[in-house]
Design an enzyme around this catalytic site. Structure first.
Site, mmCIF file in Angstrom:
data_model
loop_
_atom_site.group_PDB
_atom_site.id
_atom_site.type_symbol
_atom_site.label_atom_id
_atom_site.label_comp_id
_atom_site.label_asym_id
_atom_site.label_seq_id
_atom_site.Cartn_x
_atom_site.Cartn_y
_atom_site.Cartn_z
ATOM 1 N N SER A 35 0.821 -1.214 0.000
ATOM 2 C CA SER A 35 0.000 0.000 0.000
ATOM 3 C C SER A 35 0.853 1.262 0.000
ATOM 4 O O SER A 35 1.707 1.436 0.875
ATOM 5 C CB SER A 35 -0.895 0.026 1.241
ATOM 6 O OG SER A 35 -1.701 -1.119 1.285
ATOM 7 N N HIS A 66 -3.710 0.233 -4.908
ATOM 8 C CA HIS A 66 -3.232 -0.983 -5.579
ATOM 9 C C HIS A 66 -3.632 -0.930 -7.052
ATOM 10 O O HIS A 66 -4.825 -0.815 -7.360
ATOM 11 C CB HIS A 66 -3.809 -2.231 -4.905
ATOM 12 C CG HIS A 66 -3.300 -2.447 -3.516
ATOM 13 N ND1 HIS A 66 -2.244 -3.277 -3.236
ATOM 14 C CD2 HIS A 66 -3.666 -1.888 -2.342
ATOM 15 C CE1 HIS A 66 -1.996 -3.247 -1.935
ATOM 16 N NE2 HIS A 66 -2.847 -2.408 -1.362
ATOM 17 N N HIS A 88 -5.638 -9.097 -0.578
ATOM 18 C CA HIS A 88 -5.555 -9.444 0.834
ATOM 19 C C HIS A 88 -6.664 -10.423 1.194
ATOM 20 O O HIS A 88 -7.723 -10.439 0.549
ATOM 21 C CB HIS A 88 -5.718 -8.185 1.699
ATOM 22 C CG HIS A 88 -4.787 -7.083 1.339
ATOM 23 N ND1 HIS A 88 -5.014 -6.235 0.277
ATOM 24 C CD2 HIS A 88 -3.609 -6.687 1.894
ATOM 25 C CE1 HIS A 88 -4.024 -5.376 0.190
ATOM 26 N NE2 HIS A 88 -3.155 -5.619 1.151
ATOM 27 N N TYR A 90 -8.627 -10.142 3.628
ATOM 28 C CA TYR A 90 -9.837 -9.428 4.074
ATOM 29 C C TYR A 90 -10.736 -8.999 2.912
ATOM 30 O O TYR A 90 -11.889 -8.609 3.113
ATOM 31 C CB TYR A 90 -9.489 -8.213 4.953
ATOM 32 C CG TYR A 90 -8.679 -7.118 4.269
ATOM 33 C CD1 TYR A 90 -9.256 -6.262 3.332
ATOM 34 C CD2 TYR A 90 -7.340 -6.938 4.577
ATOM 35 C CE1 TYR A 90 -8.511 -5.271 2.713
ATOM 36 C CE2 TYR A 90 -6.586 -5.947 3.973
ATOM 37 C CZ TYR A 90 -7.178 -5.122 3.040
ATOM 38 O OH TYR A 90 -6.442 -4.152 2.424
ATOM 39 N N GLU A 91 -10.220 -9.070 1.679
ATOM 40 C CA GLU A 91 -11.068 -8.731 0.527
ATOM 41 C C GLU A 91 -12.009 -9.874 0.171
ATOM 42 O O GLU A 91 -12.836 -9.737 -0.733
ATOM 43 C CB GLU A 91 -10.196 -8.369 -0.673
ATOM 44 C CG GLU A 91 -9.403 -7.093 -0.443
ATOM 45 C CD GLU A 91 -8.514 -6.737 -1.624
ATOM 46 O OE1 GLU A 91 -9.047 -6.313 -2.655
ATOM 47 O OE2 GLU A 91 -7.280 -6.879 -1.503
ATOM 48 N N ALA A 118 2.855 -2.072 4.043
ATOM 49 C CA ALA A 118 2.640 -0.991 4.999
ATOM 50 C C ALA A 118 2.287 -1.663 6.321
ATOM 51 O O ALA A 118 1.563 -2.654 6.331
ATOM 52 C CB ALA A 118 1.497 -0.106 4.540
ATOM 53 N N MET A 219 -1.502 -6.627 7.381
ATOM 54 C CA MET A 219 -2.580 -7.516 6.924
ATOM 55 C C MET A 219 -2.179 -8.314 5.685
ATOM 56 O O MET A 219 -3.034 -8.700 4.889
ATOM 57 C CB MET A 219 -3.832 -6.682 6.627
ATOM 58 C CG MET A 219 -4.268 -5.801 7.788
ATOM 59 S SD MET A 219 -5.606 -4.694 7.327
ATOM 60 C CE MET A 219 -5.667 -3.621 8.772
ATOM 61 N N SER A 220 -0.897 -8.531 5.514
ATOM 62 C CA SER A 220 -0.457 -9.247 4.304
ATOM 63 C C SER A 220 0.803 -10.051 4.600
ATOM 64 O O SER A 220 1.087 -10.379 5.741
ATOM 65 C CB SER A 220 -0.175 -8.222 3.194
ATOM 66 O OG SER A 220 0.927 -7.399 3.554
ATOM 67 N N ASN A 243 2.393 4.154 10.463
ATOM 68 C CA ASN A 243 1.758 4.761 11.644
ATOM 69 C C ASN A 243 2.247 4.024 12.877
ATOM 70 O O ASN A 243 2.563 2.833 12.815
ATOM 71 C CB ASN A 243 0.233 4.634 11.544
ATOM 72 C CG ASN A 243 -0.206 3.194 11.336
ATOM 73 O OD1 ASN A 243 -0.066 2.646 10.238
ATOM 74 N ND2 ASN A 243 -0.691 2.585 12.377
ATOM 75 N N HIS A 257 -6.613 4.667 6.572
ATOM 76 C CA HIS A 257 -5.962 4.142 5.365
ATOM 77 C C HIS A 257 -5.357 5.284 4.542
ATOM 78 O O HIS A 257 -4.309 5.118 3.914
ATOM 79 C CB HIS A 257 -6.961 3.331 4.533
ATOM 80 C CG HIS A 257 -6.337 2.614 3.367
ATOM 81 N ND1 HIS A 257 -5.339 1.664 3.524
ATOM 82 C CD2 HIS A 257 -6.537 2.716 2.028
ATOM 83 C CE1 HIS A 257 -4.967 1.214 2.324
ATOM 84 N NE2 HIS A 257 -5.674 1.838 1.398
HETATM 85 N N1 HPA Z 1 -2.392 -2.194 11.617
HETATM 86 C C1 HPA Z 1 -2.514 -3.167 10.694
HETATM 87 N N2 HPA Z 1 -2.133 -3.008 9.438
HETATM 88 C C2 HPA Z 1 -1.597 -1.832 9.082
HETATM 89 C C3 HPA Z 1 -1.432 -0.779 9.984
HETATM 90 C C4 HPA Z 1 -1.866 -0.981 11.334
HETATM 91 O O1 HPA Z 1 -1.758 -0.092 12.184
HETATM 92 N N3 HPA Z 1 -0.872 0.251 9.314
HETATM 93 C C5 HPA Z 1 -0.695 -0.168 8.037
HETATM 94 N N4 HPA Z 1 -1.130 -1.425 7.898
#
Ligand code: HPA
Length: 285
Positions: A35, A66, A88, A90-91, A118, A219-220, A243, A257
């Site tokens: 991402s 993406h 992902h 989650y999709e 990310a 998440m990947s 973050n 996001h």
């Molecule tokens: N948590 C999970 N996945 C992420 C985060 C997060 O804080 N930041 C970017 N991808």
């Protein structure tokens, strides 16, 4: 798509044929751009673009940031196949679908996978904008049974029981450390934990993940790396810390996001480009 999705060797090889019909590049390195990190693919020379929707059964992402295409060409003289965007779990895709592109890389002859993502920072010594070398991972989804190697094992692809003791190639990690130092890039190191998402973590979950020994969460990646190792591909991984989930004693900072994408694009992608270029030069020499 359902968790029952099943792919066979012929699905992978049809995808390989579709790519070969669109490019004469014989990639040795695969690159997955997470991402906000897709810009690196724009630097690829003599590029051929292969949209995922032109490849039978290839999963498409609907997530912002993406681009859903392969970019084949050379970077620092190394033949490369980059993914601008990934799907992902989650999709709604099965882990077999999420890792389909890795099998395609395996069958097309990729020997080294550079995977990026990310991630949220769990290690209080990190800051947003940092780049982290992934030295190991915790496949939290996999441990709950959301694992790409569940199901029949095809011995043409890899072994039933897979060793994961050196999942992130120690030699490639060393090369990345040297490249970062030579480029004056601060490279953090740590353990990535992969969760399904799509919700970000609660403060209690953040504390739990820290206690489990993770430095960054996303998440990947964990499924893709597992399949790459199953297929004998060496792996180098980087997390862009977009973050921080902890700041000292405090936790529970809001995450969006949009922030993930903008920090990735503006702060992390330029460093990542320098670092990946330096790694590729070292691989070439
Ligand atoms: N948590 C999970 N996945 C992420 C985060 C997060 O804080 N930041 C970017 N991808």
């Amino acid at each position: 798509m359902t968790p029952q999705d099943h792919y066979t060797l012929s699905d992978y090889d049809l995808a390989v044929e579709a790519i070969r019909a669109r490019t004469s590049v014989k990639p040795k390195v695969g690159l997955i751009l997470g991402s906000g990190l897709g810009a690196l693919a724009e630097c690829i020379e003599n590029a051929d673009y292969i949209p995922y929707n032109e490849i039978l059964r290839f999963p498409q992402s609907e997530v912002a940031g993406h681009r859903n295409r392969f970019v084949a060409g050379t970077l620092e003289g190394v033949p490369i196949l980059a993914m601008q965007g990934r799907v992902h779990y989650y999709e709604g895709y099965s882990m077999q679908a999420v890792t389909f592109p890795i099998r395609v890389m395996q069958r097309i002859g990729v020997k080294i996978l550079i995977v990026t993502n990310a991630a949220g920072g769990l290690n209080p010594a990190f800051s947003a904008g940092d780049l982290m070398l992934i030295t190991d991972h915790i496949n939290f989804m996999g441990m709950a049974g959301i694992h790409p190697l569940v199901g029949r094992n095809d011995p043409n692809l890899g072994e039933r029981f897979l060793d994961m003791s050196d999942a992130y190639d120690p030699q490639l990690c060393q090369l990345a450390r040297q490249a970062a130092q030579a480029q004056g890039i601060v490279l953090r190191e740590g353990v990535y934990i992969g969760l399904s998402g799509p919700s970000f973590e609660t403060p209690a979950e953040v504390r739990m993940l820290q206690r489990l020994g993770a430095d960054a969460v996303g998440m990947s990646t964990v499924g893709e790396v597992t399949v790459a190792r199953h297929g004998g591909i060496r792996v180098l991984g980087f997390s862009g810390i977009t973050n921080m989930l902890v700041k000292g004693e405090q936790s529970g900072q809001a995450v969006s996001h949009a922030d993930v994408l903008s920090i990735g694009r503006d702060v992390i992608a330029p460093k990542l480009e320098k670092l990946v270029r330096a790694v590729l030069r070292a691989l070439r020499d």
